[in-house]
Design a protein around this motif. Structure first.
Motif, mmCIF file in Angstrom:
data_model
loop_
_atom_site.group_PDB
_atom_site.id
_atom_site.type_symbol
_atom_site.label_atom_id
_atom_site.label_comp_id
_atom_site.label_asym_id
_atom_site.label_seq_id
_atom_site.Cartn_x
_atom_site.Cartn_y
_atom_site.Cartn_z
ATOM 1 N N HIS A 325 24.814 10.793 -13.828
ATOM 2 C CA HIS A 325 25.721 11.690 -14.361
ATOM 3 C C HIS A 325 26.287 12.356 -13.126
ATOM 4 O O HIS A 325 26.104 13.642 -12.588
ATOM 5 N N PRO A 326 27.383 11.734 -12.177
ATOM 6 C CA PRO A 326 27.884 12.425 -11.209
ATOM 7 C C PRO A 326 28.664 13.803 -11.598
ATOM 8 O O PRO A 326 28.547 14.581 -10.559
ATOM 9 N N ARG A 327 29.328 13.656 -12.507
ATOM 10 C CA ARG A 327 30.026 14.963 -12.940
ATOM 11 C C ARG A 327 29.153 16.294 -13.216
ATOM 12 O O ARG A 327 29.480 17.362 -12.776
ATOM 13 N N ALA A 328 28.167 15.903 -13.828
ATOM 14 C CA ALA A 328 27.125 16.985 -14.008
ATOM 15 C C ALA A 328 26.373 17.560 -12.629
ATOM 16 O O ALA A 328 26.152 18.595 -12.656
ATOM 17 N N ALA A 329 26.115 16.599 -11.700
ATOM 18 C CA ALA A 329 25.825 16.766 -10.376
ATOM 19 C C ALA A 329 26.730 18.001 -9.610
ATOM 20 O O ALA A 329 26.348 18.686 -9.013
ATOM 21 N N ARG A 330 28.077 17.435 -9.783
ATOM 22 C CA ARG A 330 29.106 18.145 -9.123
ATOM 23 C C ARG A 330 29.007 19.593 -9.767
ATOM 24 O O ARG A 330 29.158 20.568 -9.130
ATOM 25 N N LEU A 331 28.887 19.637 -11.038
ATOM 26 C CA LEU A 331 29.120 21.088 -11.635
ATOM 27 C C LEU A 331 27.875 22.107 -11.362
ATOM 28 O O LEU A 331 28.139 23.190 -11.062
ATOM 29 N N ALA A 332 26.708 21.335 -11.184
ATOM 30 C CA ALA A 332 25.637 21.973 -10.519
ATOM 31 C C ALA A 332 25.734 22.776 -9.382
ATOM 32 O O ALA A 332 25.467 23.866 -9.130
#
Length: 481
Positions: A325-332
């Motif tokens: 989940h790359p987008r979730a990692a970036r949001l974090a």
């Protein structure tokens, strides 16, 4: 109604905004839920050595000096190194958990424990020779003897600390943080009466405090070990001891992350210790060293908050990348940067507002109190930068950028920071302020470099790397078995 009608498009946009807002709120909750207990664990573990030194302080100046130097020496030559190596599990365990390869967490932890116990042996030999090393470095023989006795009796705590770091990271990468907080709280509460008995009632005095340290660390290890072995929460990730963990062809996978992790941590921590040592070469060294030590203690205490956030972002990034989940990692990462920024501004403002009274917590001498008051605004600025670098370093550990982080820390502190501090303190005669301004220069470079690396990150690519790392480990384990 056409799918391209303004009403449908507007409704879709509204739904997307609501979904993004929901994800943002959920991410904030997750990080606060993780970081709160992690901050508590860090403070409680820090309290064990602090409590011991406080008890020893009532025995007199010589025992206090010996215990303080021994504790500092132990941190520089042992605790920092083992803690840094164990942080490789932030990447390995975190990404394996995100990828739902639960069995690998236990394998990674056992391998880390095995390697850290081997590394602890030469470190224990160094601790056993603390007296000779300190005398060689020009320290007072009487204080060196006292510190040597204290450090030698702390040797068992070195092995316990290594195991404790592995257990903590094994649990926190699974988002199991409250048992860690409970174990640390119980240990610290038990350490108070234990220290009192060992220092004042057993006749061991300062040696009793060192023994109490070792006992408390092993108590913490025992509690967490029992939890891992018998708790249903670890049923998927702990399948008992395995020969696979000791497979020689998989040890380099751990060392590839562990060595730069240790270098990354040690380079930063050692620079602060070096700053205090350099303060002893300034005019009026007694005042300069006292004030720099107070500033370092204050900075270290408030640093525990971003350090907890750092642990939380390591978990979130490694879990999300492992899960693909790359987008979730970036949001974090975006969320933790904002949280760290707000926290640092609030803490910095408190430092500035309370600058005229903070010094009294450490000393009744007006000269010291006034000097501390002039240092606290500088300390507030460094706290802001330190908070940012802390969470960005946590991101680096979650992704697996330990080698990049090590290079950045080397350049920031030893090419920019310390030389700048020396010039400001000794050439421009700014004194202790100059040394701390040198550290600020290092933090500016460190934050700038980590920010550039983070902004330029291809999160899709990092998610693929995480998947490859996880499944390469599994393939190697399968070949061994």
């Amino acid at each position: 109604m056409s799918l391209n009608s303004p009403l449908i498009i507007e409704e879709t946009k509204q739904n997307n905004k609501e979904e993004e807002r929901r994800k943002l709120v959920e991410e904030v909750k997750k990080q606060l839920w993780l970081s709160g207990p992690l901050i508590s664990v860090t403070l409680l573990n820090f309290g064990i050595n602090l409590i011991s030194v406080m008890f020893v302080g009532h025995l007199g100046e010589l025992p206090l000096s010996g215990a303080s130097i021994a504790t500092s020496f132990a941190s520089v030559t042992g605790f920092n190194l083992l803690g840094g190596m164990a942080s490789a599990l932030d990447t390995l365990c975190g990404q394996s958990y995100g990828a739902k390869q639960y069995r690998m967490l236990g394998i990674h932890m056992q391998r880390a424990m095995f390697i850290l116990m081997i590394v602890a042996i030469p470190l224990a030999i160094i601790w056993a020779n603390t007296r000779s090393i300190l005398i060689f470095l020009g320290q007072d023989p009487e204080i060196s003897t006292e510190a040597g006795n204290y450090a030698t009796l702390m040797v068992p705590s070195l092995f316990a600390y290594g195991l404790l770091q592995c257990l903590n990271r094994f649990l926190q990468t699974q988002n199991i943080v409250f048992p860690m907080m409970f174990s640390s709280a119980v240990t610290t509460l038990l350490h108070l009466p234990l220290c009192w008995i060992m220092v004042y009632k057993s006749g061991l005095e300062s040696r009793g405090a060192a023994i109490a340290n070792s006992i408390s660390y092993w108590v913490n290890v025992t509690i967490l070990s029992l939890y891992v072995m018998f708790s249903p929460s670890c049923k998927k990730t702990w399948n008992g001891f395995s020969d696979e963990a000791l497979a020689l062809n998989n040890i380099p996978i751990f060392l590839k992350l562990a060595i730069p992790s240790a270098v990354m941590v040690c380079l930063e921590m050692w620079s602060f210790e070096l700053m205090v040592l350099l303060s002893g070469l300034l005019p009026n060294p007694k005042l300069e060293t006292s004030v720099l030590s107070i500033c370092l203690t204050t900075a270290g205490t408030v640093w525990m908050i971003p350090f907890g956030l750092s642990g939380a972002i390591s978990i979130r990034v490694s879990n999300e990348l492992g899960a693909g989940h790359p987008r979730a990692a970036r949001l974090a990462v975006y969320v933790v940067v904002v949280i760290a920024l707000i926290e640092s501004i609030l803490v910095g403002a408190a430092m500035i507002l309370l600058r005229n009274i903070c010094g009294y917590a450490y000393s009744n001498e007006e000269e010291v109190v006034k000097y501390v008051a002039t240092m606290l605004p500088i300390l507030a600025a460094s706290n802001l930068l330190d908070g940012m670098q802390c969470v960005l370093s946590g991101t680096a550990r979650g992704v697996g950028w330990q080698k990049i982080g090590a290079y950045i820390n080397l350049g920031s502190y030893y090419i920019v920071g310390i030389p700048s501090g020396v010039v400001l303190a000794f050439v421009l005669h700014i004194g202790g302020k100059g040394l701390w301004l040198g550290i600020i220069c290092a933090l500016v470079v460190q934050v700038f470099c980590l920010t550039i690396v983070t902004i330029r990150t291809d999160w899709e690519k990092e998610a693929k790397k995480a998947t490859d790392r996880v499944y390469n480990s599994i393939t190697t384990e399968s070949l061994v078995s």
